[in-house]
Design an enzyme around this catalytic site. Structure first.
Site, PDB file in Angstrom:
ATOM      1  CB  SER A 158      -3.664  -6.956   3.295  1.00  0.00           C
ATOM      2  OG  SER A 158      -2.545  -7.938   2.510  1.00  0.00           O
ATOM      3  CE  LYS A 159       5.656  -5.230   4.247  1.00  0.00           C
ATOM      4  NZ  LYS A 159       5.726  -3.715   4.034  1.00  0.00           N
TER       5      LYS A 159
END
Ligand code: PMP
Length: 296
Positions: A158-159
C-alpha cells in the site's frame, strides 16, 4: 527561498466530491488518520495537460485503501475525472497532483469501522524533484538508517502514509550529511529502494533492479522497464546484495517525482551516468510528453 505553506495558497481543492477554497480544505485534530496513520495517497504528474498513467494511479489509490481496510467511496472513473478537473480548475498544465484518502473523526480508537473515508485531490505547479543540472551529473546517496519492513510487519504493497515515517527520517539524515537521498535495504539485508523512488543498476549492458516484494512496485519503475526492453536491454529483477554495489557501472532512480535520475555515488561506491541511464532519462522525458520516441 521563502517557503509558501501548503495550507495558505490560492486555488481550489477537490474534497469529498466538490471543490472548496484551498484554505478551507481542513480536517479536525481528532481525525483517525492523524493518530493511527489510516491514510493513503498518490503522487502524479501532469505533463502538457495530461496526467501520466492517471488510471494506474487512481487504481493504486483505491487498492492502497483496501489494503488498510477502508473503502474509497468513489469509482476509479470518478477519481480520474476529479484529478483532471482539479488541474483544470487551478489552471494547471504542468503540475504535481496529490490525491489522498483517510479515515475521518467519527471514532478515535484503534478500531474505527464506522469512520467515514474522505478523499481530497490537490494539484500545484512543480518543477524538477532534483535540480536538473545535478540530475544529469547524478545524485549522491548514503545508506539509510532504516530498512524496509517485512510484508508481515507492515502493509508494504500500500502507498500508505505510515510507511513514510522511515523515509522522512532517512531523507532528513541524508540532507544533514550533505547527500541528496538515502538508499534503504530491506528486512533481509537486500537493496530495496530510495526514500521516494525505486533503484536500478547497470552491469555489462544489462539492467538489474530489486524484486519489489516488500516495497512499492512503482508505476515509473514498470514504465522504465518497458522502455529498456523496447531499447533491447535485458532487465533482471532479482534480490541484490549490498556487496554487489561495487560491481555495477551505472545506477539510477525512478519515480513519478524523480522521473529517471542518475546516481553518481552510494556511500563508498562511485558511478558515472552513462549511456543507459541517460538514454532512459531522455526517453522517459519524451514519453511523458507524448513525443515520438527515438528507437534505440
Ligand atoms: N518508492 C517509494 C517509497 C515512493 O514514494 C515512490 C513514489 N511514489 C516510488 C517508490 C516510485 O513509485 P512511482 O513510480 O509509482 O511514483
Amino acid at each position: 527561498m521563502a517557503l509558501i505553506p501548503f495550507d495558505d495558497r490560492d486555488g481550489w481543492i477537490w474534497l469529498d466530491g466538490e471543490f472548496v477554497q484551498w484554505r478551507e480544505a481542513k480536517v479536525h485534530v481528532l481525525t483517525h488518520a492523524l493518530h493511527y496513520a489510516s491514510s493513503v495517497f498518490e503522487g502524479e504528474r501532469m505533463y502538457e495537460g495530461e496526467i501520466f498513467k492517471l488510471r494506474e494511479h487512481s487504481e493504486r489509490l483505491i487498492r492502497s485503501a483496501e489494503i488498510l481496510d477502508f473503502k474509497i467511496p468513489f469509482s476509479v472513473e470518478e477519481i480520474d475525472q476529479a484529478s483532471k478537473e482539479t488541474c483544470a480548475r487551478n489552471g494547471l498544465h504542468n503540475a504535481y497532483v496529490r490525491p489522498v484518502a483517510w479515515r475521518g473523526a467519527e471514532q478515535i480508537s484503534v478500531a474505527a469501522p464506522e469512520s467515514r473515508t474522505h478523499v481530497a485531490i490537490a494539484a500545484w505547479e512543480w518543477p524538477s524533484y532534483f535540480d536538473p543540472e545535478v540530475k544529469r551529473r547524478g545524485i549522491r546517496m548514503m545508506w539509510a538508517p532504516y530498512s524496509r519492513p517485512d510484508p508481515k510487519t507492515a502493509p508494504t504493497a500500500s502507498k500508505a502514509a505510515g510507511l513514510y515515517m522511515i523515509c522522512t527520517i532517512s531523507k532528513h539524515a541524508a540532507d544533514r550529511a550533505g547527500y541528496h537521498d538515502a538508499l534503504m535495504l530491506d528486512y533481509r539485508g537486500y537493496v530495496a529502494e530510495a526514500t521516494g523512488a525505486n533503484v536500478f543498476f547497470v552491469r555489462d549492458g544489462a539492467i538489474h533492479t530489486p524484486t519489489p516484494d516488500c516495497f512499492l512496485d512503482g508505476i515509473t519503475r514498470r514504465t522504465v522497464m518497458g522502455l529498456a526492453n523496447d531499447m533491447g536491454f535485458e532487465v533482471v529483477e532479482r534480490h541484490i546484495k549490498p556487496e554487489e554495489l561495487s560491481s555495477f557501472s551505472e545506477c539510477f532512480l525512478t519515480g513519478t517525482a524523480a522521473e529517471v535520475t542518475p546516481v553518481s555515488e552510494i556511500a563508498e561506491h562511485r558511478y558515472t551516468p552513462g549511456n543507459i541511464s541517460l538514454s532512459l532519462m531522455d526517453d522517459y522525458a519524451r514519453l511523458v510528453r507524448r513525443q515520438e520516441r527515438v528507437a534505440a
